[in-house]
Design an enzyme around this catalytic site. Structure first.
Site, PDB file in Angstrom:
ATOM      1  N   GLU A 297      21.203 -48.812  10.728  1.00  0.00           N
ATOM      2  CA  GLU A 297      21.043 -49.457   9.422  1.00  0.00           C
ATOM      3  C   GLU A 297      20.571 -50.896   9.564  1.00  0.00           C
ATOM      4  O   GLU A 297      19.722 -51.362   8.803  1.00  0.00           O
ATOM      5  CB  GLU A 297      22.350 -49.395   8.618  1.00  0.00           C
ATOM      6  CG  GLU A 297      22.854 -47.983   8.317  1.00  0.00           C
ATOM      7  CD  GLU A 297      21.818 -47.081   7.675  1.00  0.00           C
ATOM      8  OE1 GLU A 297      20.865 -47.598   7.048  1.00  0.00           O
ATOM      9  OE2 GLU A 297      21.923 -45.846   7.817  1.00  0.00           O
TER      10      GLU A 297
ATOM     11  N   PRO B  16       9.447 -36.647 -17.799  1.00  0.00           N
ATOM     12  CA  PRO B  16      10.419 -36.198 -16.800  1.00  0.00           C
ATOM     13  C   PRO B  16      11.783 -35.918 -17.433  1.00  0.00           C
ATOM     14  O   PRO B  16      12.073 -36.435 -18.510  1.00  0.00           O
ATOM     15  CB  PRO B  16      10.525 -37.378 -15.831  1.00  0.00           C
ATOM     16  CG  PRO B  16       9.405 -38.287 -16.161  1.00  0.00           C
ATOM     17  CD  PRO B  16       9.009 -38.023 -17.565  1.00  0.00           C
TER      18      PRO B  16
HETATM   19  P1  ADP Z   1      15.588 -35.140 -21.826  1.00  0.00           P
HETATM   20  O1  ADP Z   1      15.674 -34.297 -23.034  1.00  0.00           O
HETATM   21  O2  ADP Z   1      14.335 -35.952 -21.748  1.00  0.00           O
HETATM   22  O3  ADP Z   1      15.843 -34.416 -20.554  1.00  0.00           O
HETATM   23  P2  ADP Z   1      17.920 -36.274 -22.969  1.00  0.00           P
HETATM   24  O4  ADP Z   1      17.435 -36.702 -24.297  1.00  0.00           O
HETATM   25  O5  ADP Z   1      18.669 -35.008 -22.913  1.00  0.00           O
HETATM   26  O6  ADP Z   1      16.726 -36.228 -21.927  1.00  0.00           O
HETATM   27  O7  ADP Z   1      18.773 -37.457 -22.355  1.00  0.00           O
HETATM   28  C1  ADP Z   1      20.075 -37.255 -21.865  1.00  0.00           C
HETATM   29  C2  ADP Z   1      20.935 -38.444 -22.183  1.00  0.00           C
HETATM   30  O8  ADP Z   1      20.472 -39.597 -21.498  1.00  0.00           O
HETATM   31  C3  ADP Z   1      20.910 -38.833 -23.646  1.00  0.00           C
HETATM   32  O9  ADP Z   1      21.867 -38.123 -24.351  1.00  0.00           O
HETATM   33  C4  ADP Z   1      21.214 -40.301 -23.601  1.00  0.00           C
HETATM   34  O10 ADP Z   1      22.595 -40.522 -23.505  1.00  0.00           O
HETATM   35  C5  ADP Z   1      20.587 -40.742 -22.308  1.00  0.00           C
HETATM   36  N1  ADP Z   1      19.246 -41.291 -22.522  1.00  0.00           N
HETATM   37  C6  ADP Z   1      18.103 -40.789 -22.030  1.00  0.00           C
HETATM   38  N2  ADP Z   1      17.060 -41.536 -22.397  1.00  0.00           N
HETATM   39  C7  ADP Z   1      17.539 -42.535 -23.157  1.00  0.00           C
HETATM   40  C8  ADP Z   1      16.941 -43.638 -23.847  1.00  0.00           C
HETATM   41  N3  ADP Z   1      15.623 -43.844 -23.809  1.00  0.00           N
HETATM   42  N4  ADP Z   1      17.749 -44.471 -24.510  1.00  0.00           N
HETATM   43  C9  ADP Z   1      19.068 -44.267 -24.553  1.00  0.00           C
HETATM   44  N5  ADP Z   1      19.684 -43.243 -23.942  1.00  0.00           N
HETATM   45  C10 ADP Z   1      18.951 -42.382 -23.236  1.00  0.00           C
HETATM   46 ZN    ZN Z   2      17.708 -44.575   8.239  1.00  0.00          ZN
END
Ligand code: ADP
Ligand code: ZN
Ligand code: MG
Length: 619
Positions: free
Chosen positions: A430, A207
């Site tokens: 709520e 995802p």
């Molecule tokens: P995708 O390419 O799967 O859409 P990204 O690698 O671009 O996701 O993730 C976006 C940002 O979210 C990263 O730059 C990081 O800051 C954070 N992030 C996402 N997954 C992780 C993870 N497993 N550990 C640490 N940071 C994460």
């Molecule tokens: Zn509701």
């Protein structure tokens, strides 16, 4: 993505501007050089000039006669090239002879034609190249004129990414598979000697926001090799053939600096299956690009140490050719993080953030089920900003919880003023949810109730936090979920004897759960264990699509409606038995706007305490 597109347009704009300017300049120059120095004279003036001895020679062309003036001429200057138009004149040659004027036939008009082309086409183009390179340098873009066709990979080449596996938390299995690739890039020779075949490419699947891009960078960082990164949509240019030439170029560049990593993000943009069922109409450009990619991947020698990584959240639409051995034959799944993973990710991102003693990441981890790495990174940052805004030096647990809400339901919308009547309805609604959650034994505990509207549309909401991470949901839990979702509407009906649009979201959620129970989880008596739906886009929407006949679909609708009716009756029943608590907690919520799960439980227990004989009769 947008930015990259912008850059592309900027490049084209630059070319257009350069060509335009060049054309204007060259034409001005041409007029200045040629037209200005030429002067037409009438045919009789020409005769007169000859008679006056002003003419040295003439060159007769098909349309014009060029007149070369004598250096001694008083009335005409040799600097100007006089000419007159050719006329039907049989006496001209004799006349010129008589005055001793040499006459020549113009060679052929071709030279003039070539000269014309040179002036109007080649020169402006050359000029455009010059201007373009000047412009691009000034406007800060690299590339050069041929940049349109050339890969822009250079611009995305990073000598070192600076990211390591330590920066990626919570996807241990994915990391494990990638460690091998890192080792391969470190010393390809070791593998070559033994005769091992290593994968040429690996596909990161999962995802959005789970860290696929980050992982690819970490592989490059760990292996300490250059990192070429491109997005699938970069390849899909407007000109046919450009995408393919980019791929060729990319691999050429990579070959020059190998060992290295080529990372193609959103590979589905080029790697969409060529099967016509999935792609409406052909797209030659994309297909050419894909074919080029396939042939490059087949072509390179893996011993060079080039590793191609791809990322996608739509693996099901990829062309099977991409997944064949020798191409992206490894599939590395990057899942949404579990509780432990979420806590680790929070810690990684909080590394450089000052935290006070109240912070408990386990609790935040529990409250963020379903959040991906990108969300969690965002939350930590929001919390830090919140602390600064409130003039504090460290982030507290409260900041973090608030950030969780901002990411999940949006910011507080203080300027949305609800009328007294609406506040009352929202409040009962709520509390209706909360009471049912608290009273049913299979529902998640209430963490917070609020009637402060949020930017993402909610007028109020109940935050529920599970006691522990759930990987499975029992039938009872799903049923409890439906009843809880319908609790808001039930409270409105019971108390106000009318219902509002406020339950739209709840109804949608309840219906979706009920439908899944029937069509996917085999939890209805009517259909038993039959699968009636397929999941589509599992990494994106996860939407289920019915997979059954029409009459069955109608039957499913009836079963789902029956389940919802039953759940709604149950919700009303539970609330009818707790009207006193409903009134009291709602009144308290209207006053306070936000109450914690603890306060909520205290009032509930107090009202339900059998030793108290109080009756709560509030309006
Ligand atoms: P995708 O390419 O799967 O859409 P990204 O690698 O671009 O996701 O993730 C976006 C940002 O979210 C990263 O730059 C990081 O800051 C954070 N992030 C996402 N997954 C992780 C993870 N497993 N550990 C640490 N940071 C994460
Ligand atoms: Zn509701
Ligand atoms: Mg990404």
């Amino acid at each position: 993505m947008d930015q990259k597109k912008n850059e592309k347009y900027k490049g084209l704009l630059k070319v257009a501007i350069a060509v335009l300017i060049a054309i204007v300049i060259v034409n001005l120059a041409r007029t200045a050089l040629t037209e200005k120095s030429r002067e037409e004279v009438s045919y009789d003036t020409f005769y007169k000039m000859v008679a006056d001895g002003d003419v040295e020679k003439v060159v007769v062309g098909p349309n014009e006669i060029e007149i070369y003036v004598n250096s001694g001429s008083k009335d005409y200057t040799p600097l100007i090239r006089y000419y007159t138009r050719v006329m039907e004149d049989q006496d001209r040659t004799a006349y010129l002879l008589r005055y001793n004027v040499k006459s020549y036939q113009a060679a052929t008009d071709n030279s003039g034609f070539i000269w014309d082309i040179l002036l109007t086409v080649v020169l402006p183009f050359g000029f455009a190249i010059l201007l373009f390179s000047i412009l691009s340098r000034r406007m800060g873009g690299g590339g050069g004129i041929m940049g349109v066709g050339k890969s822009t990979a250079k611009m995305y080449m990073q000598k070192t990414t600076g990211v390591t596996f330590a920066d990626v938390a919570g996807c241990d299995e994915a990391k494990e598979s990638l460690v091998e690739i890192v080792d391969f890039l470190h010393n390809p020779g070791k593998y070559r000697e033994i005769g091992a075949k290593l994968p040429k490419g690996a596909l990161l699947v999962g995802p959005p926001g789970t860290g696929k891009t980050l992982l690819a960078k970490a592989v490059a960082g760990e292996a300490d090799v250059p990192f070429f990164s491109l997005t699938g949509s970069d390849f899909v240019e407007m000109f046919v053939g450009v995408g393919a030439s980019r791929v060729r170029d990319l691999f050429k560049q990579a070959n020059n600096v190998a060992p290295c990593i080529i990372f193609i993000d959103e590979i589905d943009a080029i790697g969409k299956t060529r099967d016509s069922r999935f792609s409406a109409g052909g797209n030659d450009e994309r297909e050419q690009t894909l074919n080029q990619l396939l042939s490059e991947m087949d072509g390179f020698d893996p011993a060079r140490g080039i590793m191609v990584l791809g990322a996608t959240n739509r693996p099901e639409i990829l062309d099977p050719a991409l997944l064949r051995p020798g191409r992206f034959d490894r599939r590395i799944v990057v899942e949404k993080p579990d509780l432990k993973g979420r806590v680790e990710i929070l810690k990684v991102h909080a590394k450089d953030v000052k935290l006070d003693s109240s912070v408990d990441f386990d609790e935040i981890g529990l409250a963020t089920s379903g959040a991906v790495g990108a969300d969690l990174a965002n939350m930590v940052n929001e919390a830090a900003i919140n602390a600064v805004k409130n003039g504090r030096k460290a982030v507290s647990q409260k900041d973090l919880f608030e950030a969780v809400e901002v990411v999940l339901v949006g910011k507080e919308k203080k300027d949305r003023i609800l009328s007294q009547e609406e506040r009352k309805i929202v409040s009962y609604h709520e509390v209706g949810h909360a009471l049912i959650a608290a009273i049913q034994k299979n529902a998640e505990p209430v963490q917070k109730i609020t009637i402060v509207p949020r930017t993402m549309g909610a007028l109020g909401y109940v935050m529920q936090v599970p006691e522990e991470e759930k990987y499975l949901n029992s039938k009872e839990e799903l049923e409890a979920m439906i009843v809880t979702a319908l609790g808001g509407r039930a409270a409105e009906e019971l108390v106000f004897h009318s219902v509002t649009t406020g339950a739209a979201n709840d109804i949608e959620k309840a219906t979706a759960v009920a439908r899944d129970m029937v069509t996917r989880f085999g939890m209805s008596e009517e259909f038993g264990l039959m699968a009636l739906a397929r999941q589509q886009d599992m990494y994106l929407t996860g939407r289920a699509v019915l997979d059954c006949g029409e009459s069955t679909a109608a039957e499913i609708d009836k079963v789902v409606a029956k389940m919802l009716d039953k759940a709604y009756a149950q919700a009303k029943e539970i609330l009818s038995g707790n009207l006193a608590a409903l009134d009291k907690i709602s009144a308290y919520l209207i006053e306070k706007e936000t109450i914690s799960g603890k306060e909520f439980m205290e009032i509930l227990n107090e009202v339900n305490d059998p030793r108290k004989e109080e009756t709560h009769e509030e309006a």
